[in-house]
Enzyme design. Structure first.
Site, PDB file in Angstrom:
ATOM      1  N   GLY A   1       0.759  -1.137   0.144  1.00 18.15           N
ATOM      2  CA  GLY A   1       0.053   0.022   0.096  1.00 18.15           C
ATOM      3  C   GLY A   1       0.651   1.289  -0.253  1.00 18.15           C
ATOM      4  N   SER A   2       2.224   1.112  -0.335  1.00 20.13           N
ATOM      5  CA  SER A   2       2.785   2.255  -0.495  1.00 20.13           C
ATOM      6  C   SER A   2       2.398   3.381  -1.437  1.00 20.13           C
ATOM      7  CB  SER A   2       4.465   1.987  -0.524  1.00 20.13           C
ATOM      8  OG  SER A   2       4.670   1.880  -1.833  1.00 20.13           O
TER       9      SER A   2
ATOM     10  N   LYS B   1      -5.966  -8.452  -8.296  1.00 14.70           N
ATOM     11  CA  LYS B   1      -7.072  -9.194  -8.853  1.00 14.70           C
ATOM     12  C   LYS B   1      -7.639  -8.157  -9.840  1.00 14.70           C
ATOM     13  CE  LYS B   1      -7.336 -12.593  -5.885  1.00 14.70           C
ATOM     14  NZ  LYS B   1      -7.307 -13.863  -6.084  1.00 14.70           N
ATOM     15  N   LEU B   2      -8.455  -9.082 -10.753  1.00 17.36           N
ATOM     16  CA  LEU B   2      -9.162  -8.319 -11.942  1.00 17.36           C
ATOM     17  C   LEU B   2     -10.416  -7.781 -11.226  1.00 17.36           C
ATOM     18  CD1 LEU B   2      -9.178 -10.099 -15.064  1.00 17.36           C
ATOM     19  CD2 LEU B   2      -8.224  -7.958 -14.795  1.00 17.36           C
TER      20      LEU B   2
ATOM     21  N   ASN C   1      -5.190   2.539 -12.893  1.00 15.68           N
ATOM     22  CA  ASN C   1      -4.152   1.638 -12.312  1.00 15.68           C
ATOM     23  C   ASN C   1      -2.882   2.143 -12.432  1.00 15.68           C
ATOM     24  OD1 ASN C   1      -2.996  -0.872 -11.088  1.00 15.68           O
ATOM     25  ND2 ASN C   1      -2.470  -1.535 -13.119  1.00 15.68           N
TER      26      ASN C   1
ATOM     27  N   HIS D   1       1.004   1.092 -13.166  1.00 18.61           N
ATOM     28  CA  HIS D   1       1.814  -0.370 -13.509  1.00 18.61           C
ATOM     29  C   HIS D   1       3.375  -0.239 -13.526  1.00 18.61           C
ATOM     30  CE1 HIS D   1       2.543  -4.215 -15.522  1.00 18.61           C
ATOM     31  NE2 HIS D   1       3.336  -3.763 -16.051  1.00 18.61           N
TER      32      HIS D   1
ATOM     33  N   ASP E   1      -3.898  -4.479 -18.104  1.00 24.77           N
ATOM     34  CA  ASP E   1      -2.789  -3.729 -18.426  1.00 24.77           C
ATOM     35  C   ASP E   1      -3.017  -3.258 -19.938  1.00 24.77           C
ATOM     36  OD1 ASP E   1      -1.575  -3.828 -16.097  1.00 24.77           O
ATOM     37  OD2 ASP E   1      -0.362  -5.543 -16.624  1.00 24.77           O
TER      38      ASP E   1
ATOM     39  N   GLU F   1       6.752   6.107  -8.991  1.00 19.02           N
ATOM     40  CA  GLU F   1       5.445   5.665  -8.998  1.00 19.02           C
ATOM     41  C   GLU F   1       4.716   6.743  -7.888  1.00 19.02           C
ATOM     42  OE1 GLU F   1       3.932   1.869  -8.691  1.00 19.02           O
ATOM     43  OE2 GLU F   1       5.981   0.975  -9.417  1.00 19.02           O
TER      44      GLU F   1
HETATM   45  C1  GRF Z   1       3.529  -1.276  -7.413  1.00 20.14           C
HETATM   46  O1  GRF Z   1       4.921  -1.452  -8.100  1.00 20.14           O
HETATM   47  C2  GRF Z   1       2.536  -0.889  -8.517  1.00 20.14           C
HETATM   48  O2  GRF Z   1       2.915  -0.514  -9.575  1.00 20.14           O
HETATM   49  C3  GRF Z   1       2.226  -2.278  -8.667  1.00 20.14           C
HETATM   50  O3  GRF Z   1       2.284  -3.018  -7.597  1.00 20.14           O
HETATM   51  C4  GRF Z   1       3.046  -2.284  -6.759  1.00 20.14           C
HETATM   52  C5  GRF Z   1       2.463  -1.926  -5.304  1.00 20.14           C
HETATM   53  O4  GRF Z   1       3.209  -1.265  -4.337  1.00 20.14           O
HETATM   54  N1  GRF Z   1       0.951  -2.556  -9.426  1.00 20.14           N
HETATM   55  P1  GRF Z   1       2.536  -0.622  -3.182  1.00 20.14           P
HETATM   56  O5  GRF Z   1       1.293  -1.772  -2.725  1.00 20.14           O
HETATM   57  O6  GRF Z   1       1.759   0.291  -3.749  1.00 20.14           O
HETATM   58  O7  GRF Z   1       3.541  -0.511  -2.205  1.00 20.14           O
END
Ligand code: GRF
Length: 199
Positions: A14-15, A93-94, A109, A111, A152, A181
């Site tokens: 959940g970062s 999950k989808l 989302n 990625h 994706d 991100e």
């Molecule tokens: C991130 O790299 C995101 O792009 C991917 O899963 C990871 C999740 O990291 N979909 P976090 O749980 O937000 O720390």
């Protein structure tokens, strides 16, 4: 202007959710993270939500084995919190089509690669970065995209790039991209909230 109410879905650390919350505290933004849904009762995202006083819900195919119940529970939360945007942040999950349609396709989302490359089934976590390094790519990055029922494949909204270094390991690359991100996702949601990105 009414704040854009965001529902986050996360499965593990959940970062990215934390980055969305932190950004909305530090900067002027027109969005707010209203609640969290996780499919994983051990997700660290739950601890983060507790610390931030954000309501969280554990909803999975174990808690709701009937698909209709599962969907209805999510719809109930969307209604209760007047949710206008769903942000998937490491959700493994989808999301059912019915949920995507319920918010008029307003699901995004993040990625950890430069889509359309290195996406799709199996392309998650360290697999992505291993594949990038094995393919000898010169650059990688992070992508925010719309979500549809194909992994994706939704429209790309924004990307940030990083160079892949000759001595990169998947772990080192993952760390640099995750930091990226944490900048990109809040910026995109902020832009959506002020109408600079239209979805
Ligand atoms: C991130 O790299 C995101 O792009 C991917 O899963 C990871 C999740 O990291 N979909 P976090 O749980 O937000 O720390």
């Amino acid at each position: 202007m009414e704040k854009l109410n965001v529902l986050v879905f996360a499965s593990h650390s959940g970062s990215n959710m934390q980055a969305l919350i932190d950004y909305s505290k530090r900067h002027y933004t027109n969005y707010q993270v209203k609640c969290l849904i996780t499919n994983n009762s051990n997700s660290f995202a739950i601890e983060r939500a507790k610390n931030e006083n954000i309501p969280y819900f554990h909803i999975s195919d174990k808690t709701h084995p009937n698909k209709i119940d599962f969907i209805n529970e999510i719809k109930r939360i969307i209604d209760n919190f007047n949710i206008k945007l769903i942000a998937l942040a490491g959700y493994m999950k989808l999301l059912p089509n019915e949920v995507i349609e319920y918010v008029n396709g307003r699901v995004i989302n993040i990625h950890p690669a430069l889509l359309p490359k290195f996406g799709g089934p199996g392309m998650y976590g360290m697999n992505v970065h291993k594949a990038v390094i094995e393919s000898k790519e010169k650059e990688s990055g992070a992508t925010v995209h719309l979500v549809n029922n194909d992994y994706d494949k939704g429209k790309i909204l924004a990307q940030y790039k990083v160079d892949v270094h000759p001595d990169d390991t998947p772990e080192k690359l993952a760390e640099r991209i995750l930091a990226l991100e944490h900048k990109l996702y809040p910026e995109v949601i902020h832009k959506i909230s002020i109408g600079e990105i239209i979805i």
